[in-house]
Structures are given as structure tokens and as C-alpha cells.
Design a protein around this motif. Structure first.
Motif, PDB file in Angstrom:
ATOM      1  N   ILE A 209       0.829  -1.209   0.000  1.00 34.52           N
ATOM      2  CA  ILE A 209       0.000   0.000   0.000  1.00 34.52           C
ATOM      3  C   ILE A 209       0.863   1.258   0.000  1.00 34.52           C
ATOM      4  O   ILE A 209       0.534   2.267  -0.640  1.00 34.52           O
ATOM      5  CB  ILE A 209      -0.967  -0.009   1.194  1.00 34.52           C
ATOM      6  N   LEU A 210       1.991   1.189   0.690  1.00 37.62           N
ATOM      7  CA  LEU A 210       2.878   2.351   0.759  1.00 37.62           C
ATOM      8  C   LEU A 210       3.574   2.643  -0.573  1.00 37.62           C
ATOM      9  O   LEU A 210       4.161   3.710  -0.744  1.00 37.62           O
ATOM     10  CB  LEU A 210       3.932   2.145   1.860  1.00 37.62           C
ATOM     11  N   THR A 211       3.498   1.691  -1.521  1.00 33.78           N
ATOM     12  CA  THR A 211       4.067   1.942  -2.856  1.00 33.78           C
ATOM     13  C   THR A 211       3.066   2.614  -3.794  1.00 33.78           C
ATOM     14  O   THR A 211       3.415   2.942  -4.928  1.00 33.78           O
ATOM     15  CB  THR A 211       4.543   0.624  -3.515  1.00 33.78           C
ATOM     16  N   LEU A 212       1.823   2.827  -3.332  1.00 36.71           N
ATOM     17  CA  LEU A 212       0.792   3.404  -4.196  1.00 36.71           C
ATOM     18  C   LEU A 212       1.196   4.754  -4.792  1.00 36.71           C
ATOM     19  O   LEU A 212       0.966   4.988  -5.987  1.00 36.71           O
ATOM     20  CB  LEU A 212      -0.520   3.514  -3.430  1.00 36.71           C
ATOM     21  N   PRO A 213       1.787   5.680  -4.024  1.00 38.84           N
ATOM     22  CA  PRO A 213       2.226   6.942  -4.644  1.00 38.84           C
ATOM     23  C   PRO A 213       3.238   6.725  -5.769  1.00 38.84           C
ATOM     24  O   PRO A 213       3.212   7.444  -6.776  1.00 38.84           O
ATOM     25  CB  PRO A 213       2.850   7.706  -3.469  1.00 38.84           C
ATOM     26  N   ALA A 214       4.118   5.726  -5.597  1.00 44.10           N
ATOM     27  CA  ALA A 214       5.102   5.446  -6.642  1.00 44.10           C
ATOM     28  C   ALA A 214       4.417   4.911  -7.898  1.00 44.10           C
ATOM     29  O   ALA A 214       4.831   5.225  -9.030  1.00 44.10           O
ATOM     30  CB  ALA A 214       6.138   4.439  -6.134  1.00 44.10           C
ATOM     31  N   ILE A 215       3.358   4.092  -7.721  1.00 47.90           N
ATOM     32  CA  ILE A 215       2.607   3.585  -8.865  1.00 47.90           C
ATOM     33  C   ILE A 215       1.968   4.746  -9.637  1.00 47.90           C
ATOM     34  O   ILE A 215       2.036   4.809 -10.872  1.00 47.90           O
ATOM     35  CB  ILE A 215       1.526   2.596  -8.401  1.00 47.90           C
ATOM     36  N   ALA A 216       1.348   5.679  -8.904  1.00 52.53           N
ATOM     37  CA  ALA A 216       0.716   6.833  -9.543  1.00 52.53           C
ATOM     38  C   ALA A 216       1.752   7.699 -10.259  1.00 52.53           C
ATOM     39  O   ALA A 216       1.531   8.157 -11.388  1.00 52.53           O
ATOM     40  CB  ALA A 216      -0.028   7.658  -8.494  1.00 52.53           C
ATOM     41  N   LEU A 217       2.910   7.908  -9.606  1.00 51.43           N
ATOM     42  CA  LEU A 217       3.973   8.683 -10.233  1.00 51.43           C
ATOM     43  C   LEU A 217       4.457   8.004 -11.507  1.00 51.43           C
ATOM     44  O   LEU A 217       4.716   8.661 -12.528  1.00 51.43           O
ATOM     45  CB  LEU A 217       5.133   8.858  -9.255  1.00 51.43           C
ATOM     46  N   GLY A 218       4.566   6.684 -11.462  1.00 55.97           N
ATOM     47  CA  GLY A 218       4.985   5.943 -12.643  1.00 55.97           C
ATOM     48  C   GLY A 218       4.008   6.096 -13.792  1.00 55.97           C
ATOM     49  O   GLY A 218       4.417   6.171 -14.956  1.00 55.97           O
ATOM     50  N   ALA A 219       2.721   6.158 -13.487  1.00 54.79           N
ATOM     51  CA  ALA A 219       1.716   6.343 -14.533  1.00 54.79           C
ATOM     52  C   ALA A 219       1.908   7.689 -15.238  1.00 54.79           C
ATOM     53  O   ALA A 219       1.884   7.769 -16.472  1.00 54.79           O
ATOM     54  CB  ALA A 219       0.318   6.240 -13.938  1.00 54.79           C
ATOM     55  N   PHE A 220       2.118   8.750 -14.454  1.00 58.88           N
ATOM     56  CA  PHE A 220       2.354  10.064 -15.051  1.00 58.88           C
ATOM     57  C   PHE A 220       3.663  10.082 -15.844  1.00 58.88           C
ATOM     58  O   PHE A 220       3.737  10.654 -16.941  1.00 58.88           O
ATOM     59  CB  PHE A 220       2.383  11.138 -13.965  1.00 58.88           C
ATOM     60  N   LEU A 221       4.699   9.446 -15.291  1.00 61.11           N
ATOM     61  CA  LEU A 221       5.985   9.391 -15.987  1.00 61.11           C
ATOM     62  C   LEU A 221       5.871   8.595 -17.273  1.00 61.11           C
ATOM     63  O   LEU A 221       6.477   8.954 -18.297  1.00 61.11           O
ATOM     64  CB  LEU A 221       7.037   8.763 -15.065  1.00 61.11           C
ATOM     65  N   GLY A 222       5.080   7.522 -17.236  1.00 58.49           N
ATOM     66  CA  GLY A 222       4.900   6.712 -18.436  1.00 58.49           C
ATOM     67  C   GLY A 222       4.251   7.488 -19.556  1.00 58.49           C
ATOM     68  O   GLY A 222       4.630   7.346 -20.724  1.00 58.49           O
ATOM     69  N   ILE A 223       3.272   8.314 -19.216  1.00 56.00           N
ATOM     70  CA  ILE A 223       2.622   9.144 -20.235  1.00 56.00           C
ATOM     71  C   ILE A 223       3.636  10.079 -20.885  1.00 56.00           C
ATOM     72  O   ILE A 223       3.645  10.276 -22.104  1.00 56.00           O
ATOM     73  CB  ILE A 223       1.467   9.939 -19.591  1.00 56.00           C
TER      74      ILE A 223
END
Length: 251
Positions: A209-223
Motif C-alpha cells: 500500500i505504501l508503494t501506491l504513490p510510486a505507482i501513480a507517479l509511474g503512470a504520469f511518468l509513463g505518459i
């Protein structure tokens, strides 16, 4: 090894967990192949079998992002053909995972990573050519192999992509169908990891759960990456680094 709680992870382990979360987030917004790098990294960090339980909830959270955006584009007729066989493949992998030790498990992960890299390269080489049969036995074989690969190492992406290529789906339908497939399979695997392999605990879920911000950041970076980095350059980098990481698992 025993799965560490969030408070037991070192700074380096947290860095790798955040990095893996970012890569998974990127993979769900159209950056193909990048999640392949996560598999050997976590296997090297936590051990082969245990790493699959560490990675699965991260994938499940990222799947929710993918399905939330592409939920209307899934082609369920194709999912119905492959899902039953994928469930059988998961069951076969569940049995194999119980009879091999951790070193053998890591070897299996490495071999599957190499197989999937080969499929990615072959798929790129045959792009635009009709080389995939649209037959029931093809769906069955891809389902069995994909189910086995996703349970053993969470590396079924290229296998399912080859199945969808045979269906000639438009881009959004391709992504939407894939998103639903992995959401269903990953949620199906979740209780098996808890009850049979015992690779998921409350402590590990807290870490996930604590990795959730990193997942969201990765989505923006991927775009951003999709818009600004040439696909050939990016894919070559991912394949080389992933192959090197998988090779380390065999040493």
C-alpha cells in the motif's frame, strides 16, 4: 526468506520497492515491457517464491488504474476463450511452486523471463504479418502458458499480447481486454498466495500500500515517456536490462 515488514526494510530495499512501483505504473499506461524488469529485481531482493507475493498486490493496484480507464473497451468473447485455460495454468504453477526449492524457483522465473523476451522480439519482427492462428487450440495453449507464467513469475504480458494479436483488436480494445484479463487473473491468484504459498501477509500488504504513490507517479511518468522517447530506443534498453537482471538470477 521471511517477508519483511515495512519497518524492517532498509533504505535500499525501499528505493527498489518504489522503483518497481513506478515501473508497474508505467506499464499500465502504454509503456510495454517495462514491468519485465521488476520481476528479476524483486526475486533478487526477496527470493524467488516470496517475490511473487510481494509483486502481486502492486500489480493488482495498478490493474485497477488500467481497468478504470479502459473498462469499456474489453472484448469479453476473447476473454471467455482463454480464461478457463489460464486458470488451469495457474493451478499447474501452484503445484510446481510447492515441489521446487527457492533456487529452482528463481531459475524458473529467469527462464520464463528469457522466454517472454524472446516472444517480445519475435512479435516485433513479425509485426504486420498474420502468423498467429485464430483457433481454439491456440487460445488453449496461450492460456495454459500465460497462466503458468503469471503464477510463477508474473510475466504473462508478452504471452497474452501474442494471443490478442491473433484477434486483430484495435488499440483501445487490445489494452482494455488485456487490462481485464490481468485484473481477473491477479485477483484469482491473490487467495492462493495467502492460503497455499503463504507469500502474502498483513505486513507485506502494508508495504504494498505504501508503494501506491510510486505507482501513480509511474503512470504520469509513463505518459511523458510515451510522448518524448523513441519506442525503439526505449524497448531496446528495457530488453537489455531485463535480460541482464534475469541472467543474475541464474548465477
Amino acid at each position: 526468506m521471511e517477508l519483511l515488514s515495512p519497518f524492517d526494510l532498509t533504505s535500499f530495499q525501499w528505493f527498489l520497492m518504489a522503483l518497481c512501483g513506478m515501473l508497474i505504473g508505467m506499464s499500465k499506461v502504454g509503456v510495454p515491457g517495462v514491468s519485465m524488469l521488476v520481476v528479476p529485481v524483486l526475486a533478487f531482493l526477496f527470493g524467488g517464491k516470496q517475490s511473487t507475493g510481494v509483486l502481486l498486490p502492486i500489480l493488482m493496484m495498478a490493474d485497477l488504474f488500467g481497468v478504470g480507464y479502459y473498462r469499456r473497451h474489453a472484448q469479453w468473447s476473447y476473454l471467455v476463450k482463454i480464461l478457463p485455460w489460464a486458470f488451469v495454468g495457474v493451478g499447474l504453477a501452484l503445484w510446481v511452486g510447492e515441489i521446487v526449492n527457492d533456487e529452482q524457483f528463481k531459475d524458473l522465473i529467469a527462464i520464463l523471463v528469457f522466454v517472454c523476451i524472446g516472444l517480445m522480439l519475435w512479435k516485433d519482427r513479425k509485426k504486420g504479418q498474420q502468423v498467429f492462428p485464430d483457433k481454439w487450440w491456440f487460445a488453449a495453449s496461450m492460456g495454459l502458458l500465460g497462466g503458468f507464467a503469471t503464477m510463477i513469475g508474473n510475466v504473462a504480458g508478452p504471452i497474452f499480447a501474442i494471443y490478442l494479436l491473433a484477434m486483430h483488436l484495435p488499440k483501445n480494445n487490445f489494452i482494455g481486454t488485456s487490462a481485464w484479463f490481468f485484473l481477473i487473473i491477479n485477483f484469482f491468484k491473490f487467495p492462493l498466495h495467502i492460503l497455499v504459498w503463504k507469500t502474502i501477509s498483513w505486513s507485506s500488504l502494508t508495504t504494498n500500500i505504501l508503494t501506491l504513490p510510486a505507482i501513480a507517479l509511474g503512470a504520469f511518468l509513463g505518459i511523458w515517456l510515451v510522448k518524448n522517447i523513441p519506442e525503439k530506443t526505449y524497448r531496446a534498453f528495457v530488453i537489455i536490462v531485463t535480460a541482464a537482471s534475469a541472467f543474475l538470477l541464474l548465477i
